[in-house]
Every structure is written in C-alpha cells, then in structure tokens.
Enzyme design. Structure first.
Site, PDB file in Angstrom:
ATOM      1  N   GLY A  46      37.532  30.058  34.159  1.00 55.51           N
ATOM      2  CA  GLY A  46      36.467  30.877  33.584  1.00 55.51           C
ATOM      3  C   GLY A  46      37.084  31.859  32.611  1.00 55.51           C
ATOM      4  O   GLY A  46      38.266  32.200  32.723  1.00 55.51           O
ATOM      5  N   GLN A  51      37.540  39.269  27.584  1.00 54.60           N
ATOM      6  CA  GLN A  51      38.917  38.773  27.701  1.00 54.60           C
ATOM      7  C   GLN A  51      39.462  38.218  26.395  1.00 54.60           C
ATOM      8  O   GLN A  51      40.652  37.910  26.302  1.00 54.60           O
ATOM      9  CB  GLN A  51      39.004  37.697  28.797  1.00 54.60           C
ATOM     10  CG  GLN A  51      38.733  38.249  30.188  1.00 54.60           C
ATOM     11  CD  GLN A  51      38.969  37.191  31.241  1.00 54.60           C
ATOM     12  OE1 GLN A  51      38.109  36.353  31.487  1.00 54.60           O
ATOM     13  NE2 GLN A  51      40.161  37.202  31.832  1.00 54.60           N
ATOM     14  N   CYS A  92      43.496  36.306  37.745  1.00 56.72           N
ATOM     15  CA  CYS A  92      42.774  36.618  36.517  1.00 56.72           C
ATOM     16  C   CYS A  92      43.716  36.482  35.329  1.00 56.72           C
ATOM     17  O   CYS A  92      44.848  36.967  35.368  1.00 56.72           O
ATOM     18  CB  CYS A  92      42.217  38.033  36.577  1.00 56.72           C
ATOM     19  SG  CYS A  92      41.272  38.473  35.110  1.00 56.72           S
ATOM     20  N   LEU A  93      43.233  35.839  34.277  1.00 57.35           N
ATOM     21  CA  LEU A  93      44.052  35.637  33.073  1.00 57.35           C
ATOM     22  C   LEU A  93      44.403  36.965  32.396  1.00 57.35           C
ATOM     23  O   LEU A  93      45.360  37.025  31.628  1.00 57.35           O
ATOM     24  CB  LEU A  93      43.317  34.728  32.076  1.00 57.35           C
ATOM     25  CG  LEU A  93      43.069  33.280  32.534  1.00 57.35           C
ATOM     26  CD1 LEU A  93      42.222  32.539  31.501  1.00 57.35           C
ATOM     27  CD2 LEU A  93      44.380  32.548  32.780  1.00 57.35           C
ATOM     28  N   HIS A 135      33.088  36.493  39.585  1.00 59.09           N
ATOM     29  CA  HIS A 135      34.267  37.038  38.897  1.00 59.09           C
ATOM     30  C   HIS A 135      33.965  37.270  37.407  1.00 59.09           C
ATOM     31  O   HIS A 135      34.264  38.333  36.863  1.00 59.09           O
ATOM     32  CB  HIS A 135      35.425  36.042  39.077  1.00 59.09           C
ATOM     33  CG  HIS A 135      36.710  36.426  38.422  1.00 59.09           C
ATOM     34  ND1 HIS A 135      37.888  36.595  39.132  1.00 59.09           N
ATOM     35  CD2 HIS A 135      37.036  36.653  37.120  1.00 59.09           C
ATOM     36  CE1 HIS A 135      38.857  36.925  38.292  1.00 59.09           C
ATOM     37  NE2 HIS A 135      38.374  36.955  37.058  1.00 59.09           N
ATOM     38  N   GLU A 136      33.340  36.270  36.776  1.00 61.67           N
ATOM     39  CA  GLU A 136      33.051  36.394  35.337  1.00 61.67           C
ATOM     40  C   GLU A 136      31.977  37.450  35.079  1.00 61.67           C
ATOM     41  O   GLU A 136      32.079  38.218  34.118  1.00 61.67           O
ATOM     42  CB  GLU A 136      32.630  35.045  34.742  1.00 61.67           C
ATOM     43  CG  GLU A 136      33.682  33.935  34.819  1.00 61.67           C
ATOM     44  CD  GLU A 136      35.088  34.381  34.432  1.00 61.67           C
ATOM     45  OE1 GLU A 136      35.233  35.209  33.513  1.00 61.67           O
ATOM     46  OE2 GLU A 136      36.050  33.917  35.069  1.00 61.67           O
ATOM     47  N   HIS A 139      33.476  40.747  35.067  1.00 65.66           N
ATOM     48  CA  HIS A 139      34.118  41.050  33.777  1.00 65.66           C
ATOM     49  C   HIS A 139      33.102  41.650  32.804  1.00 65.66           C
ATOM     50  O   HIS A 139      33.424  42.551  32.034  1.00 65.66           O
ATOM     51  CB  HIS A 139      34.692  39.779  33.135  1.00 65.66           C
ATOM     52  CG  HIS A 139      36.101  39.465  33.552  1.00 65.66           C
ATOM     53  ND1 HIS A 139      37.148  40.314  33.339  1.00 65.66           N
ATOM     54  CD2 HIS A 139      36.626  38.371  34.161  1.00 65.66           C
ATOM     55  CE1 HIS A 139      38.270  39.761  33.802  1.00 65.66           C
ATOM     56  NE2 HIS A 139      37.980  38.581  34.308  1.00 65.66           N
TER      57      HIS A 139
HETATM   58 NI    NI Z   1      39.308  37.321  35.238  1.00 67.38          NI
END
Ligand code: NI
Length: 170
Positions: A46, A51, A92-93, A135-136, A139
């Site tokens: 995701g 991000q 998480c990226l 999670h998204e 964000h």
């Molecule tokens: Ni993330």
C-alpha cells in the site's frame, strides 16, 4: 510513468491530515499510476499520497502484488463499519530500516471510497487487506505506525531513526 521519492518519518507532509481529492483529471490519473509503480518497486502492499509528498486523500493498495489486476485506489476513503479487534506486525515504507511494530487494529472494516473514475466503491475486508486499509487511511490522517506502537517499541523506533541519521543511512 515515474518512480517517486518516498517521504520519511519527520517530513511534515506525513504528519498532517490530507485534503479531499476534488479533481480526477490527468494530473491525478498520472499520480495514481506513478504511485502504483513506486509501490511495486518498493515492495509495498500500500502507498498513500503523503508518502510521495502529496497532501491528498488518496492511496493505492495491492496485497497480492504478483497479481497486478488486484490493485486498486481508494479516493476520499471513510471507514463506515468496524468490527472486532486484532493485532499484527506492520511495517511502513516511510520508516525504512526501522523494522515493524505490533499494531492493534479493527479485525474487520468496511470502507467507502471513490475509484479512479469517481465511482463509489465499498470494500469489506479482514486479515491483511483490513490492516492495510486501516494503515493507509491512518496515513491520510497524518498518523504512522510509530504513533500507534506501544511506548517501548515507539522509543526503540525513534532511537533506530536517530542511529540511522547519525550514520547517514536515513
Ligand atoms: Ni505506511
């Protein structure tokens, strides 16, 4: 298509609430395609617009990245139903090299959003897809897993970031 730079913990755009998407024209369509490509290259399931430095309420998801046909975008998503509780490890990226954290989530959620054509979609999910949606959407509210982690893990993560920065690996 282009691979976009992924923002990291500490960059302002990740820590504030995003604005609703009001235009699904070519700029937004290109953003969506670039986000898919960036997510695949980064091995994520995701990716939310903040991000990639864009403060808009939009995220791309594919929990089965080997099957590109399963990819989808959620635009202006809202969780309309929540059921049960669960806890699982998430990474998480935007927290590279820091490792994951156990995050408490709703077990099952129903999300309403718009798709890339501006049509309403409704997704009810459990398991990985449910965690990923939550999670998204976090964000999009300016919230990262580090904000939801237990105090002990949160401190470990903050120290890890400090160490990475010191070693110029961040
Ligand atoms: Ni993330």
């Amino acid at each position: 298509m282009a691979i976009l730079r992924i923002t990291r913990f500490g960059e302002k755009v990740l820590h504030k609430k995003t604005l609703p998407v009001t235009d699904l024209g070519p700029t937004t369509q290109k953003l969506i395609q670039d986000m898919y490509e960036t997510m695949y290259v980064a091995n994520g399931v995701g990716l939310a617009a903040p991000q990639v430095g864009v403060p808009l309420r939009l995220a791309v998801i594919n929990v089965t990245p080997e099957e590109k046909k399963n990819q989808f975008v959620i635009i202006n998503p809202l969780i309309v139903k929540k059921e049960g509780k669960t806890e699982s490890e998430e990474g998480c990226l935007s927290l590279p090299g820091v490792g994951g954290a156990n995050i408490k989530r709703y077990k099952k959620v129903t999300v309403r959003a718009l798709n890339d054509k501006g049509l309403p979609i409704e997704i009810t999910a459990e398991g990985l897809l449910s965690s990923c949606l939550q999670h998204e959407i976090d964000h999009l509210e300016g919230r990262l897993i580090i904000d939801r982690a237990g105090i002990k893990r949160r401190l470990e993560m903050l120290w890890a970031i400090r160490r990475l920065k010191k070693e110029k690996l961040w």
